[in-house]
Motif scaffolding. Structure first.
Motif, PDB file in Angstrom:
ATOM      1  N   LYS B 422      16.761   3.992  54.712  1.00 55.02           N
ATOM      2  CA  LYS B 422      17.496   4.631  53.876  1.00 55.02           C
ATOM      3  C   LYS B 422      18.997   3.871  53.715  1.00 55.02           C
ATOM      4  N   ASN B 423      19.351   3.654  52.601  1.00 54.79           N
ATOM      5  CA  ASN B 423      20.522   2.408  52.645  1.00 54.79           C
ATOM      6  C   ASN B 423      21.734   3.150  51.644  1.00 54.79           C
ATOM      7  N   ILE B 424      22.742   2.674  51.904  1.00 53.12           N
ATOM      8  CA  ILE B 424      23.936   3.376  51.102  1.00 53.12           C
ATOM      9  C   ILE B 424      25.014   2.199  50.755  1.00 53.12           C
ATOM     10  N   LYS B 425      25.619   2.478  49.626  1.00 52.38           N
ATOM     11  CA  LYS B 425      26.766   1.673  49.409  1.00 52.38           C
ATOM     12  C   LYS B 425      27.692   2.459  48.981  1.00 52.38           C
ATOM     13  N   VAL B 426      28.829   2.486  49.930  1.00 52.35           N
ATOM     14  CA  VAL B 426      30.128   3.067  49.437  1.00 52.35           C
ATOM     15  C   VAL B 426      30.861   2.807  48.314  1.00 52.35           C
ATOM     16  N   PRO B 427      31.370   3.463  47.581  1.00 54.57           N
ATOM     17  CA  PRO B 427      32.190   3.235  46.351  1.00 54.57           C
ATOM     18  C   PRO B 427      33.143   2.350  46.629  1.00 54.57           C
ATOM     19  N   THR B 428      33.460   1.435  45.947  1.00 54.26           N
ATOM     20  CA  THR B 428      34.448   0.079  46.209  1.00 54.26           C
ATOM     21  C   THR B 428      35.851   0.774  46.042  1.00 54.26           C
ATOM     22  N   THR B 443      30.124   9.728  44.577  1.00 53.26           N
ATOM     23  CA  THR B 443      29.241   9.747  45.782  1.00 53.26           C
ATOM     24  C   THR B 443      28.907   8.525  46.027  1.00 53.26           C
ATOM     25  N   PRO B 444      28.721   8.083  47.445  1.00 52.64           N
ATOM     26  CA  PRO B 444      28.043   6.701  47.547  1.00 52.64           C
ATOM     27  C   PRO B 444      26.569   6.628  47.042  1.00 52.64           C
ATOM     28  N   GLU B 445      26.151   5.444  46.861  1.00 49.10           N
ATOM     29  CA  GLU B 445      24.795   5.205  46.289  1.00 49.10           C
ATOM     30  C   GLU B 445      24.032   5.458  47.769  1.00 49.10           C
ATOM     31  N   GLU B 446      22.822   6.119  47.322  1.00 50.50           N
ATOM     32  CA  GLU B 446      21.963   5.991  48.497  1.00 50.50           C
ATOM     33  C   GLU B 446      20.400   5.601  47.761  1.00 50.50           C
ATOM     34  N   ALA B 447      19.914   4.597  48.634  1.00 46.50           N
ATOM     35  CA  ALA B 447      18.726   4.236  48.099  1.00 46.50           C
ATOM     36  C   ALA B 447      17.572   4.318  49.497  1.00 46.50           C
ATOM     37  N   PHE B 448      16.257   4.576  48.753  1.00 46.58           N
ATOM     38  CA  PHE B 448      15.214   4.690  49.741  1.00 46.58           C
ATOM     39  C   PHE B 448      14.250   3.327  49.570  1.00 46.58           C
ATOM     40  N   ASN B 449      14.325   2.586  50.408  1.00 38.53           N
ATOM     41  CA  ASN B 449      13.410   1.374  50.244  1.00 38.53           C
ATOM     42  C   ASN B 449      11.976   1.375  51.174  1.00 38.53           C
ATOM     43  N   ARG B 473       9.512  -1.222  46.883  1.00 40.45           N
ATOM     44  CA  ARG B 473       9.801  -0.149  45.894  1.00 40.45           C
ATOM     45  C   ARG B 473      11.176   0.168  46.412  1.00 40.45           C
ATOM     46  N   ASN B 474      12.104   0.382  45.495  1.00 43.84           N
ATOM     47  CA  ASN B 474      13.744   0.837  45.980  1.00 43.84           C
ATOM     48  C   ASN B 474      14.183   1.676  45.023  1.00 43.84           C
ATOM     49  N   ASN B 475      14.047   2.877  45.466  1.00 48.71           N
ATOM     50  CA  ASN B 475      14.746   3.971  44.717  1.00 48.71           C
ATOM     51  C   ASN B 475      16.214   4.261  45.023  1.00 48.71           C
ATOM     52  N   VAL B 476      17.055   4.037  43.923  1.00 43.54           N
ATOM     53  CA  VAL B 476      18.635   3.929  44.076  1.00 43.54           C
ATOM     54  C   VAL B 476      19.138   5.194  43.572  1.00 43.54           C
TER      55      VAL B 476
END
Lengths: 353, 656
Positions: B422-428, B443-449, B473-476
């Motif tokens: 599970k991965n994230i990207k915090v808003p810049t 909200t932060p982007e959340e990815a399931f890879n 397969r990467n669902n963001v």
């Protein structure tokens, strides 16, 4: 001669033949269409294009590139009809292109005019509003161009940023911020400045109605817009009408029977660019001074009214991010066709007269 | 060079903190391991500690030394394009360069320099043309998201730039001068010197290019205008040995780049459209490492990014502190548990006209990485991270991996691997603070890879080969895009974006006396599509998102044959849609060749302290097929061009 050499020769012949076929593909094509759709394009990609609604109901996209070998590589700000041609006002590359209506081929390209926005013609003279720098009021000008040879005859500084332009009774009327300028056709002198009277509102578009009257739309980022009526002879404002949520572009169109003025409203003051933004196409009844919603839609940025059928042409511009979805309604707001893919930022719809 | 320490006994106090944190994992390990086995006393910790990547089984592209040497005059953008099938989108030759790993956007790749994130705090991404290869010792590309391991933003992958310590390194001086097409001039020198106690690396370079290349536009030959670049930089890295097990390092990086912004082809001759941009980057990090049975690390850093475009200035100061501890437990020859735990803290102070006065940001994270090699044929990894951002709720990010080796021997191993994260990207900062917009709902982007694949390694005598095939397969969710909303453009969360595809990598190396030849081949197929919540993308249903190729491939052959070095690069980028689905940018293939000859100016002598001098002369031809191509619409790229380089090397001979 061994097999590999024979194969090589055959391959070369095949490639040569294919190459020849490509050269022979150039064909003369004329188009039979009811509407020219101007797709403004995406700012960062400069992919303004043209689409056609053909008389048989088909939509043809990428028509400029199809007919002209190269892409337009610009943003198409607007377009007008001129004799049997279309004049396209293009920013990014900053040019005015004249294409013929039949084959849509480029006839003439006029450069040297920064961000040409809108234009109007008198015989073979073109007047164009131009904004060199949106942050500098002094960069607003009107260019006078000889359409026969593309020569720039004059440029008139306004001190304001001009938008809509109208030829009316030997004068050129220009909507520019808080003033409507009247420019004499012969002297190229500003003969009248009509203050719109509302500092927050910018004059955007001008049309004529019956009895020598001029209508102008005023819009704002912060306030409701207005439709003002100007006596064409006296050059004074005679009527003001509040128009809630009038779209920032302020595009207005007179109905064929000259009884109504169509306009676009938007919850977004920059003009309903996003796909879900609520937009309405409404009409203002001139005599009753009342307005009526005709179409309740989303994502509209521009529209036009067919000069005979009064059908309404518009599109959801999808935020100018991807292709627009074209919609056609009858004058009662009943949908005729919906969701056809056209180019990016479809917001001007031109008809042949 | 890495030093290995053999430690005879454990120091309890250094293990307590780590032991508590990994107790749960260790308990499982103990339970699963033979109960009669005892903790072995000898535990090996390398100087660099366990690298981040060793806590996961994701594919990684190691540094290609020959290509790195061949591109000393160039940027990281050129290197990444040369060594992998990763796609980089450039706004012209040497202009801003944005990476896309596995179909994600540029801010979905986390780039670190010696462990510190160097992604722009304002934009979230890295301009790969701002990073000179002249400063880089190692550049590893990790494909596949893993925020638990690489931190915020690692949704598509990560790139780790690291420096090699000069401790115990003999003196080595390199001076390079290059000149090429379009008034391309490069001059640089670096000096590496060290003894048992101190090591120093100093590098300085200057580069300029007029970029007045020719291209065809509407059947006319044009000469590119307003695309000149001038940049320079200085790097100083110092390492001090503290006792037998400690080391203090300081690293300073400063680069300055002034670029004319290459106009679109149609505006090439219109001076009204000419603009410039100025970028300046300064970085200073200091760190302390202690290599005892439990490795300890503490680091402080200051990172300053400055950009001036027209009259708008945007800059950030990022003060950071990092701390970690790492330990390995080994129960028997096969079974080993490696754990690392730590945290980092950032205080960010931006200065931008577009932000409200007094805007500032605090960020922190704590993490735990575990790698449990249960048997020789099976290993698992588990990584956990919790980020904290001022006024923003950040989800917990775990990742796990499994490696099964049905075949393993000294010469051949075949691994089946699977990773889930599970991965994230915090808003810049721009996302959160630009203008007067209220973005508290962002909200932060959340990815399931999820990825599975197979890898092989074969090593026999003079031959070594590696390959991998990965399917992912990467669902963001909540993908952040700037869109027109209401009266303004603002960042919004797009409900769901799906990126899926496959990667194939193959490399082989032949090594013999006085010669080495390496060939690598990589291919990526990718499909990225907006699945939900972004009505604007309706025309692209079932289609790849704009400006991103579905197919990319790369071929690299490099090597050395006695005194001759060579590099042959080929890269293919498939067709791409623009924002208009009826419009496409054509595919292209680029081929580059470099050949060099090494003149030995002094002979190697046995048992002396003398100096060896070399002069290397190389000729590089870029885009030798003279392909016309664009990575962004109407941004011209150069055709066939050449570069001649002369490199002087003096190195001290080590007495044997």
């Amino acid at each position: 001669m061994n097999n590999s050499k024979i194969s090589l020769i055959l391959l070369c012949l095949a490639l040569f033949t294919l190459g020849c076929n490509k050269e022979e593909q150039e064909l003369q094509t004329t188009y039979d269409y009811s509407c020219l759709i101007i797709n403004q394009g995406n700012l960062s990609e400069a992919n303004g294009e043209l689409s056609l609604l053909e008389s048989n109901g088909e939509i043809k996209n990428q028509i400029y590139q199809t007919c002209n070998q190269w892409a337009l590589a610009s943003i198409i700000e607007s377009g007008i009809e001129y004799k049997n041609n279309w004049i396209l006002f293009c920013s990014n590359e900053d040019k005015i292109e004249i294409i013929d209506q039949q084959e849509l081929k480029l006839q003439k390209s006029i450069t040297g005019i920064p961000i040409p926005r809108y234009g109007t013609t008198t015989e073979d003279i073109l007047y164009v509003t131009s904004v060199e720098d949106w942050t500098d009021d002094s960069s607003g000008k009107v260019y006078k161009i000889n359409l026969k040879n593309g020569e720039i005859l004059n440029k008139i500084s306004l001190g304001n940023l001009p938008e809509g332009i109208l030829y009316f009774e030997n004068n050129i009327w220009i909507a520019a911020d808080d003033t409507i300028y009247v420019l004499n056709e012969k002297s190229d002198q500003i003969i009248k400045k009509i203050p719109t009277g509302m500092n927050q509102l910018c004059a955007k578009h001008l049309i004529t109605s019956e009895n020598g009257m001029v209508w102008c739309s005023l819009t704002s980022h912060k306030e409701d817009g207005e439709l003002i009526l100007i006596d064409g002879d006296k050059m004074t404002i005679v009527q003001r009408n509040k128009i809630p949520h009038l779209s920032y572009e302020g595009h207005i169109v007179l109905s064929p029977n000259k009884e109504n003025i169509y306009y676009l409203t938007s919850n977004s003051t920059i003009g309903a660019q996003n796909a879900d933004g609520e937009t309405k196409i409404c009409k203002w009844n001139i005599s009753a001074q009342t307005s009526q919603i005709v179409i309740d839609g989303v994502g509209f940025y521009g529209f036009n009214i067919h000069p005979k059928t009064e059908d309404i042409y518009t599109a959801n511009v999808n935020g100018f991010i991807t292709n627009s979805l074209f919609y056609l309604y009858d004058k009662n707001g009943k949908i005729i066709r919906s969701g056809d893919l056209v180019g990016v930022g479809a917001c001007r719809f031109l008809f042949r007269h | 060079m890495k030093t290995t320490y053999i430690v005879r006994e454990m120091h309890k106090w250094q293990s307590i903190l780590l032991f508590v944190l990994v107790n749960f994992t260790a308990s499982i390990a103990s339970f699963a391991t033979d109960s009669t086995s005892t903790l072995l006393e000898e535990i090996v910790i390398t100087e660099e500690g366990q690298k981040k990547t060793e806590y996961s089984f994701s594919p990684q592209i190691k540094t290609d030394t020959t290509l790195k040497q061949a591109l000393q005059h160039a940027s990281l953008s050129e290197y990444v394009k040369g060594v992998s099938s990763v796609f980089l989108r450039e706004n012209g030759n040497g202009m801003s360069s944005a990476i896309s790993i596995r179909g994600t956007q540029a801010s979905h790749t986390q780039v670190t320099w010696n462990g510190v994130s160097i992604n722009s705090q304002t934009m979230g991404q890295v301009d790969f043309n701002l990073i000179p290869m002249f400063f880089i010792d190692d550049a590893e590309i990790h494909t596949g998201g893993n925020s638990a391991l690489h931190g915020n933003g690692a949704i598509g992958g990560a790139i780790a730039l690291t420096s090699q310590s000069a401790i115990n390194q003999p003196l080595k001086l390199n001076i390079q001068a290059s000149a090429g097409s379009y008034k391309n001039l490069f001059g640089g020198g670096n000096l590496r010197v060290g003894n048992k106690h101190v090591g120093s690396k100093t590098a300085i370079f200057y580069h300029q290019i007029k970029n007045d290349f020719k291209y065809n536009f509407r059947d006319q030959k044009q000469t590119q205008q307003n695309a000149a670049i001038e940049n320079y930089g200085v790097l100083e890295e110092l390492d001090f040995k503290i006792g037998s097990k400690g080391q203090i390092s300081t690293k300073f990086w400063h680069t300055n780049m002034h670029r004319e912004i290459q106009p679109m082809k149609q505006n090439n001759n219109n001076p009204l459209k000419y603009e410039t941009i100025h970028d300046r980057t300064s970085r200073l990090i200091a760190q302390y490492k202690l290599y005892t049975p439990t490795a300890l690390f503490f680091g402080l850093g200051w990172l300053n990014d400055y950009q001036k475009y027209k009259e708008d200035v945007i800059s950030t100061n990022d003060l950071t502190a990092r701390l970690y501890a790492e330990h390995c437990w080994q129960w028997n020859k096969a079974g080993k548990l490696s754990s690392k735990t730590g945290g980092e803290f950032h205080y960010i102070k931006p200065e931008a006209n577009a932000y409200k006065a007094g805007t500032q940001d605090w960020r922190g994270s704590i993490y735990l990485h575990n790698l449990w090699e249960i048997k020789q044929w099976i290993a698992i990894s588990g990584n956990f991270r919790k980020d904290f951002v001022y006024q923003t709720k950040i989800p917990f990010t775990p990742s796990a991996g499994l490696r099964i080796s049905p075949i393993f021997s000294d010469s051949l191993s075949i691994n089946i691997i699977a990773n889930i994260s599970k991965n994230i990207k915090v808003p810049t900062l721009n996302d959160r603070f630009w203008g007067d917009i209220d973005n508290r709902t962002l909200t932060p982007e959340e990815a399931f890879n999820i990825e599975v694949g197979i890898q092989h390694t074969l090593e026999k005598n003079f031959y070594k080969s590696q390959s991998s095939i990965m399917v992912y397969r990467n669902n963001v969710d909540n993908w952040i895009l700037w869109l027109p909303r209401g009266n303004i453009w603002k960042p919004i969360n797009v409900d769901e974006v799906l990126a899926k595809g496959a990667e194939i990598n193959f490399s082989q190396t032949f090594t013999k006396k006085r010669q080495q030849h390496t060939q690598t081949l990589s291919y990526s197929i990718n499909h990225t599509e907006v699945m939900k919540g972004f009505r604007e993308m309706l025309p692209f249903v079932g289609q790849q998102i704009p400006l991103l190729p579905s197919h990319t491939a790369n071929f690299l052959a490099s090597g050395k044959l006695t005194h001759i070095t060579y590099v042959l690069q080929g890269s293919y980028v498939g067709e791409r849609h623009t924002s208009d689905i009826f419009d496409r940018l054509p595919h292209y293939f680029l081929l580059s060749i470099q050949v060099g000859y090494d003149f030995a100016l002094s002979k190697k002598k046995e048992n002396t302290h003398g100096y060896l001098h070399h002069l290397n002369l190389s000729l590089r031809g870029n885009n030798i097929l003279n392909t016309e191509y664009e990575t962004m619409p109407y941004k011209a790229m150069p055709g066939r061009n050449f570069l001649v380089s002369l490199k002087w090397t003096t190195e001290k001979q080590i007495r044997k």
